[in-house]
Design a protein around this motif. Structure first.
Motif, PDB file in Angstrom:
ATOM      1  N   LEU A 231       0.822  -1.204   0.000  1.00  0.00           N
ATOM      2  CA  LEU A 231       0.000   0.000   0.000  1.00  0.00           C
ATOM      3  C   LEU A 231       0.857   1.254   0.000  1.00  0.00           C
ATOM      4  CD1 LEU A 231      -2.905   1.028   0.065  1.00  0.00           C
ATOM      5  CD2 LEU A 231      -2.783   1.009   2.573  1.00  0.00           C
ATOM      6  N   ALA A 232       1.995   1.184   0.671  1.00  0.00           N
ATOM      7  CA  ALA A 232       2.909   2.332   0.708  1.00  0.00           C
ATOM      8  C   ALA A 232       3.822   2.369  -0.504  1.00  0.00           C
ATOM      9  CB  ALA A 232       3.745   2.284   1.994  1.00  0.00           C
ATOM     10  N   SER A 233       3.669   1.459  -1.441  1.00  0.00           N
ATOM     11  CA  SER A 233       4.471   1.373  -2.678  1.00  0.00           C
ATOM     12  C   SER A 233       5.937   1.146  -2.410  1.00  0.00           C
ATOM     13  CB  SER A 233       4.290   2.657  -3.524  1.00  0.00           C
ATOM     14  OG  SER A 233       2.952   2.792  -3.915  1.00  0.00           O
ATOM     15  N   GLN A 234       6.265   0.622  -1.192  1.00  0.00           N
ATOM     16  CA  GLN A 234       7.663   0.297  -0.920  1.00  0.00           C
ATOM     17  C   GLN A 234       8.051  -1.030  -1.567  1.00  0.00           C
ATOM     18  OE1 GLN A 234       8.191   0.397   3.314  1.00  0.00           O
ATOM     19  NE2 GLN A 234       7.742   2.612   3.477  1.00  0.00           N
ATOM     20  N   SER A 235       7.089  -1.943  -1.698  1.00  0.00           N
ATOM     21  CA  SER A 235       7.335  -3.217  -2.364  1.00  0.00           C
ATOM     22  C   SER A 235       6.417  -3.265  -3.579  1.00  0.00           C
ATOM     23  CB  SER A 235       7.038  -4.389  -1.416  1.00  0.00           C
ATOM     24  OG  SER A 235       7.218  -5.614  -2.095  1.00  0.00           O
ATOM     25  N   PRO A 236       6.938  -2.958  -4.761  1.00  0.00           N
ATOM     26  CA  PRO A 236       6.064  -2.864  -5.936  1.00  0.00           C
ATOM     27  C   PRO A 236       5.409  -4.199  -6.250  1.00  0.00           C
ATOM     28  CG  PRO A 236       8.374  -2.866  -6.590  1.00  0.00           C
ATOM     29  CD  PRO A 236       8.359  -2.745  -5.100  1.00  0.00           C
ATOM     30  N   LEU A 259      10.281 -17.189 -22.481  1.00  0.00           N
ATOM     31  CA  LEU A 259      10.236 -15.721 -22.498  1.00  0.00           C
ATOM     32  C   LEU A 259       9.561 -15.267 -21.214  1.00  0.00           C
ATOM     33  CD1 LEU A 259      10.654 -13.015 -23.989  1.00  0.00           C
ATOM     34  CD2 LEU A 259       8.351 -13.293 -24.931  1.00  0.00           C
ATOM     35  N   MET A 260      10.286 -14.490 -20.429  1.00  0.00           N
ATOM     36  CA  MET A 260       9.760 -14.011 -19.147  1.00  0.00           C
ATOM     37  C   MET A 260       9.496 -12.513 -19.278  1.00  0.00           C
ATOM     38  SD  MET A 260      11.380 -14.168 -15.302  1.00  0.00           S
ATOM     39  CE  MET A 260      12.683 -13.013 -15.685  1.00  0.00           C
ATOM     40  N   VAL A 261       8.299 -12.104 -18.889  1.00  0.00           N
ATOM     41  CA  VAL A 261       7.889 -10.696 -18.919  1.00  0.00           C
ATOM     42  C   VAL A 261       7.457 -10.314 -17.521  1.00  0.00           C
ATOM     43  CG1 VAL A 261       6.273  -9.017 -19.843  1.00  0.00           C
ATOM     44  CG2 VAL A 261       7.192 -10.803 -21.337  1.00  0.00           C
ATOM     45  N   VAL A 262       8.064  -9.269 -16.983  1.00  0.00           N
ATOM     46  CA  VAL A 262       7.713  -8.754 -15.659  1.00  0.00           C
ATOM     47  C   VAL A 262       7.110  -7.372 -15.864  1.00  0.00           C
ATOM     48  CG1 VAL A 262       8.553  -8.116 -13.382  1.00  0.00           C
ATOM     49  CG2 VAL A 262       9.565 -10.063 -14.589  1.00  0.00           C
ATOM     50  N   GLN A 263       5.914  -7.195 -15.367  1.00  0.00           N
ATOM     51  CA  GLN A 263       5.203  -5.930 -15.559  1.00  0.00           C
ATOM     52  C   GLN A 263       4.603  -5.500 -14.231  1.00  0.00           C
ATOM     53  OE1 GLN A 263       2.182  -6.104 -18.525  1.00  0.00           O
ATOM     54  NE2 GLN A 263       1.981  -3.885 -18.699  1.00  0.00           N
ATOM     55  N   ARG A 264       4.820  -4.242 -13.930  1.00  0.00           N
ATOM     56  CA  ARG A 264       4.288  -3.730 -12.667  1.00  0.00           C
ATOM     57  C   ARG A 264       2.807  -3.471 -12.789  1.00  0.00           C
ATOM     58  NH1 ARG A 264       8.469   0.679 -10.006  1.00  0.00           N
ATOM     59  NH2 ARG A 264      10.165  -0.789  -9.538  1.00  0.00           N
ATOM     60  N   VAL A 265       2.134  -3.744 -11.698  1.00  0.00           N
ATOM     61  CA  VAL A 265       0.712  -3.437 -11.612  1.00  0.00           C
ATOM     62  C   VAL A 265       0.580  -1.975 -11.226  1.00  0.00           C
ATOM     63  CG1 VAL A 265      -1.470  -4.000 -10.484  1.00  0.00           C
ATOM     64  CG2 VAL A 265       0.201  -5.800 -10.968  1.00  0.00           C
ATOM     65  N   PRO A 266      -0.273  -1.243 -11.896  1.00  0.00           N
ATOM     66  CA  PRO A 266      -0.446   0.171 -11.526  1.00  0.00           C
ATOM     67  C   PRO A 266      -0.750   0.312 -10.041  1.00  0.00           C
ATOM     68  CG  PRO A 266      -1.565  -0.297 -13.587  1.00  0.00           C
ATOM     69  CD  PRO A 266      -1.109  -1.605 -13.051  1.00  0.00           C
ATOM     70  N   SER A 267      -0.075   1.280  -9.455  1.00  0.00           N
ATOM     71  CA  SER A 267      -0.246   1.482  -8.007  1.00  0.00           C
ATOM     72  C   SER A 267      -1.682   1.841  -7.664  1.00  0.00           C
ATOM     73  CB  SER A 267       0.704   2.574  -7.530  1.00  0.00           C
ATOM     74  OG  SER A 267       0.449   3.787  -8.233  1.00  0.00           O
ATOM     75  N   GLN A 268      -2.348   2.507  -8.609  1.00  0.00           N
ATOM     76  CA  GLN A 268      -3.740   2.864  -8.335  1.00  0.00           C
ATOM     77  C   GLN A 268      -4.611   1.615  -8.226  1.00  0.00           C
ATOM     78  OE1 GLN A 268      -5.383   5.446 -11.243  1.00  0.00           O
ATOM     79  NE2 GLN A 268      -7.275   5.854 -10.127  1.00  0.00           N
ATOM     80  N   VAL A 269      -4.367   0.636  -9.090  1.00  0.00           N
ATOM     81  CA  VAL A 269      -5.144  -0.611  -9.025  1.00  0.00           C
ATOM     82  C   VAL A 269      -4.848  -1.347  -7.725  1.00  0.00           C
ATOM     83  CG1 VAL A 269      -5.518  -2.833 -10.135  1.00  0.00           C
ATOM     84  CG2 VAL A 269      -5.214  -0.773 -11.524  1.00  0.00           C
ATOM     85  N   VAL A 270      -3.540  -1.398  -7.391  1.00  0.00           N
ATOM     86  CA  VAL A 270      -3.179  -2.070  -6.131  1.00  0.00           C
ATOM     87  C   VAL A 270      -3.795  -1.348  -4.947  1.00  0.00           C
ATOM     88  CG1 VAL A 270      -1.251  -2.741  -4.668  1.00  0.00           C
ATOM     89  CG2 VAL A 270      -1.066  -2.959  -7.153  1.00  0.00           C
ATOM     90  N   GLY A 271      -3.697   0.000  -5.020  1.00  0.00           N
ATOM     91  CA  GLY A 271      -4.257   0.753  -3.897  1.00  0.00           C
ATOM     92  C   GLY A 271      -5.743   0.543  -3.756  1.00  0.00           C
ATOM     93  N   ASN A 272      -6.448   0.519  -4.898  1.00  0.00           N
ATOM     94  CA  ASN A 272      -7.898   0.312  -4.828  1.00  0.00           C
ATOM     95  C   ASN A 272      -8.229  -1.077  -4.266  1.00  0.00           C
ATOM     96  OD1 ASN A 272      -8.383   2.839  -5.861  1.00  0.00           O
ATOM     97  ND2 ASN A 272      -8.439   2.127  -8.007  1.00  0.00           N
ATOM     98  N   LEU A 274      -6.359  -2.942  -2.299  1.00  0.00           N
ATOM     99  CA  LEU A 274      -6.049  -2.998  -0.869  1.00  0.00           C
ATOM    100  C   LEU A 274      -6.994  -2.136  -0.057  1.00  0.00           C
ATOM    101  CD1 LEU A 274      -2.141  -2.923  -1.019  1.00  0.00           C
ATOM    102  CD2 LEU A 274      -3.643  -4.898  -0.707  1.00  0.00           C
ATOM    103  N   ALA A 275      -7.405  -1.018  -0.679  1.00  0.00           N
ATOM    104  CA  ALA A 275      -8.350  -0.167   0.055  1.00  0.00           C
ATOM    105  C   ALA A 275      -9.677  -0.877   0.289  1.00  0.00           C
ATOM    106  CB  ALA A 275      -8.567   1.133  -0.726  1.00  0.00           C
ATOM    107  N   VAL A 276     -10.129  -1.596  -0.732  1.00  0.00           N
ATOM    108  CA  VAL A 276     -11.370  -2.364  -0.537  1.00  0.00           C
ATOM    109  C   VAL A 276     -11.182  -3.438   0.526  1.00  0.00           C
ATOM    110  CG1 VAL A 276     -12.990  -3.915  -1.678  1.00  0.00           C
ATOM    111  CG2 VAL A 276     -12.153  -1.878  -2.874  1.00  0.00           C
TER     112      VAL A 276
END
Length: 760
Positions: A231-236, A259-272, A274-276
């Motif tokens: 939630l604090a975006s310290q661990s993406p 083939l390995m692809v690593v993609q970050r999840v938007p912080s807004q989606v994660v925040g939403n 976790l907020a729920v």
């Protein structure tokens, strides 16, 4: 600091303050605050946000007033700024007002419904929605990874092995954080992207690798183990997808690659999400703060609306300035170019189209400046060449006329006007035959040009030459012109002509000299025998005749003797003109010689019809006394003959010294002036030709002899009429003949030195 910089700092401060107020307002109800914190600090938080809102409203109002003033002053770019501000304000205000209205009604009417038994179901649905969203992102990433693996395998099958550049291009297309090529044991073979803190990306988990080996692709969500750090975006939070690369090789030694692809999840989606998730735990704590929560939402909505409008206005002004600045530069540059200022123009360093436009405009201005400088240099060179050509044409003694393709006069030099004695310059743009005195001449010239084009004579190559006689003025002599014509590219014509009347006159004089010499030789021999025979007849027959017969004999013999004497005088004049001896130049005093000749006209001097005006201490000249005595005698006698019929006639013999601008003696001038009828216009042109005279008894050789003697002495002889008040339109009141001697016995000194050089 510039005015624009001060405004930027002020707006930034207001934005930061507003953001801090919003954060403080929101943190007051955050999950980390203790119960009752909002109720205890609600008043000052409310007024702090109200203050921020007021400041924002003031800033927006000030910016709006300044923008309206710029529009009223018709400053360039102000209307564009106003339009952009209005657009962004509407974009921020209309949706904001709509959301604010709906939210206000929702808060007032529905906040109670948030705390009923259905809230748990709603929270559960929210959790499911978050999970489904994350699952959708994971599946989407897995699908994209599988498609990318198939494309890489297909490219490899076509002879294009996997390279870092291809992986980097694939990473940009997928918008991924890391793209790597993984071996069958999980070893990283090749990778692009990644975090700056690690040199190589993390190896995939063995379970994920086994799943990808069995199913062809696999994906998982990582980073949600610690919800607080996530939630604090310290661990993406990231999605790791693994897809096997299809291989066309069937050898036993070949190993699988992934083939390995690593993609970050938007912080807004994660925040939403976790907020729920945390909303359920906070439900009971916030249920007791319904009234404060309602006021908090309303205040927050109001502040967000103001911030949205402020952000829209600020964005409008910022973008408007960014758009208007290059336009203002271009407008100012165009005004400078319009006024003729082609100096270097400022450019923008930005790499967008407007910056490129300013650079292109600056380059164009430099090119225009260089072109104008080159044109100015060319114009100066052309003007210099034209000035030189015009100077040459103006100082040519020959006449020059240039015709255009239509046969109209294009250029005329002063020589043409002087020779033809017609105002040709006033007829530029007109045809030559429009001048009535030159109609026949123009037709002859055009005929020669046509003949040159159709059937040129032998030796003519683009030019022709011919002689013409014309009489522009019936009261003047006929002019003899030597005319040369040439074609000018593309269709112009050049006419150059010289007045050879004097040359013809000189040829005529030479011819008359030859005639005079031969006549003197042929006529002189029989004159004496004729006279002697007539006198012998009178001597023999006079005593034998009487009366009328004797008288008739005497008269006849006298007539024969007189005519023989006249013939002898004519023959002597022929001889003198044809065989004038060469001058023997010796130092002599012109005043003394003039006084000696004037002694022969003592009667005319006593009657006042002849007077002398001799300068004092004249320098000695080099001359032949005998010939100059004849010159003075001829001039004085001609002048006395010209005033013989006038009761107030008088003749003046004058000598005077002439000097140059430096005061040095230039010449000694001899002048004979009278107040007779003057020279006729026809005589002035041919006065020095033999047998040109207006006297009934004259032979016309007097001035011709004077001209020959003057040429022998290197003197300049001039004839002119004198007019009242120098107005040549009035009848003449006299005539003058002057001879200027410039050959001195010794080098002349200053004219005012008073030193006389007399003959010894």
């Amino acid at each position: 600091m510039t005015r624009a910089a001060r405004w930027a700092w002020l707006l930034s401060l207001v934005v930061v303050t507003g953001a801090c107020g919003v954060l403080a307002f929101l943190l007051s109800i955050g999950a980390t605050t203790p119960r009752g914190f909002f109720e205890r600090h609600y008043v000052w938080l409310f007024w702090l946000n109200a203050l921020v809102a007021g400041v924002l409203i003031l800033v927006i109002g000030t910016a709006s007033v300044r923008l309206l003033l710029r529009v009223r002053r018709a400053q360039f770019g102000s209307r564009l700024l106003l339009k952009l501000a209005g657009i962004f304000a509407l974009v921020g205000l209309v949706p904001g007002l709509l959301i604010y209205t709906v939210s206000y009604q929702f808060v007032n009417r529905s906040i109670e419904s948030w705390f009923d038994v259905r809230l748990a179901g709603a929270l559960e649905a929210g959790l499911n929605l978050g999970r489904s969203t994350l699952d959708g992102l994971v599946n989407d990433t897995a699908g994209k990874t599988l498609d990318a693996a198939e494309r890489l395998a297909e490219a490899a099958a076509n002879g294009q092995p996997v390279q870092l550049l291809g992986l980097e291009r694939l990473r940009e297309q997928l918008g991924a954080r890391t793209v790597a090529l993984v071996g069958g044991n999980g070893q990283i073979l090749m990778a692009v992207g990644g975090d700056a803190s690690t040199l190589t990306p993390d190896r995939p988990a063995p379970a994920l690798l086994r799943q990808a080996r069995s199913a062809g692709s696999a994906s998982q969500l990582e980073g949600l183990e610690d919800e607080v750090q996530a939630l604090a975006s310290q661990s993406p939070v990231r999605i790791r997808a693994l897809a096997r690369l299809p291989s066309s090789e069937f050898s036993l030694g070949s190993s699988d690659r992934y083939l390995m692809v690593v993609q970050r999840v938007p912080s807004q989606v994660v925040g939403n999400a976790l907020a729920v998730q945390t909303a359920s735990s906070e439900y009971q704590q916030r249920a007791l703060e319904r009234d404060g929560l309602r006021r908090m939402y309303l205040g927050t909505l109001t502040l967000v609306l103001i911030l949205a409008v402020f952000a829209a206005m600020l964005l409008a002004i910022t973008l408007g300035n960014q758009l208007a600045r290059p336009l203002l530069l271009l407008a100012d540059g165009m005004r400078q170019v319009a006024t003729g200022d082609l100096s270097a123009k400022p450019v923008l360093t930005s790499r967008d189209e407007l910056g490129g436009l300013t650079r292109s405009f600056a380059d164009m201005t430099d090119q225009l400046a260089e072109a104008r400088a080159q044109v100015e240099r060319s114009v100066l060179q052309l003007e210099a060449a034209r000035s030189n050509l015009q100077t040459i044409l103006d100082n040519l003694t020959a006449g020059v006329i240039v015709f255009d393709a239509q046969g109209q006069i294009e250029t005329v030099n002063p020589g043409a006007t002087r020779i033809l004695r017609l105002p040709l310059s006033a007829y530029q743009g007109r045809r030559l035959e429009e001048l009535a005195p030159l109609q026949g001449f123009a037709q002859s010239v055009w005929h020669r040009f046509e003949q040159l084009g159709d059937s040129p004579e032998a030796g003519e190559r683009g030019t022709w030459q011919d002689a013409f006689e014309l009489q522009p003025d019936p009261n003047q002599d006929t002019l003899t012109l030597l005319v040369r014509g040439a074609q000018l590219p593309p269709h112009g014509r050049l006419l150059v002509f010289d007045d050879i009347s004097e040359v013809v006159s000189a040829q005529r004089s030479a011819a008359w000299s030859e005639v005079a010499r031969r006549l003197a030789h042929e006529i002189k021999n029989p004159l004496t025998p004729i006279q002697l025979s007539a006198e012998r007849l009178q001597h023999k027959l006079e005593a034998k005749l009487e009366g009328n017969d004797q008288a008739m004999l005497v008269r006849s013999v006298a007539t024969i003797v007189n005519q023989v004497q006249a013939m002898k005088q004519l023959v002597n004049e022929f001889r003198d003109y044809a065989r004038l001896p060469s001058a023997q130049l010796k130092p002599l005093d012109l005043n003394a010689l003039a006084s000696e000749v004037l002694m022969l006209y003592a009667e005319a001097q006593e009657s006042g019809r002849l007077q002398a005006d001799l300068c004092s201490e004249p320098p000695a000249i080099l001359g032949d006394a005998t010939q100059l005595r004849q010159v003075i005698h001829n001039l004085v006698q001609n002048a006395l003959d010209a005033v013989a019929d006038r009761g107030d006639g008088h003749v003046t013999l004058r000598t005077q010294k002439t000097s140059n601008e430096a005061g040095e003696l230039r010449s000694l001038r001899l002048q004979v002036l009278d107040n007779g009828p003057g020279f006729a216009d026809k005589v002035l042109k041919r006065a020095f030709e033999p047998y040109v005279t207006t006297k009934s008894k004259g032979t016309g050789l007097g001035l011709a002899v004077v001209k020959k003697i003057a040429d022998e002495h290197g003197a300049r002889v001039r004839l002119a009429n004198t007019y009242p008040q120098a107005d040549e339109t009035l009848p003449p009141v006299g005539a003058q003949v002057s001879l200027s001697f410039s050959k001195f016995a010794t080098a002349p000194g200053p004219a005012d030195a008073g030193i006389a050089h007399r003959a010894a």
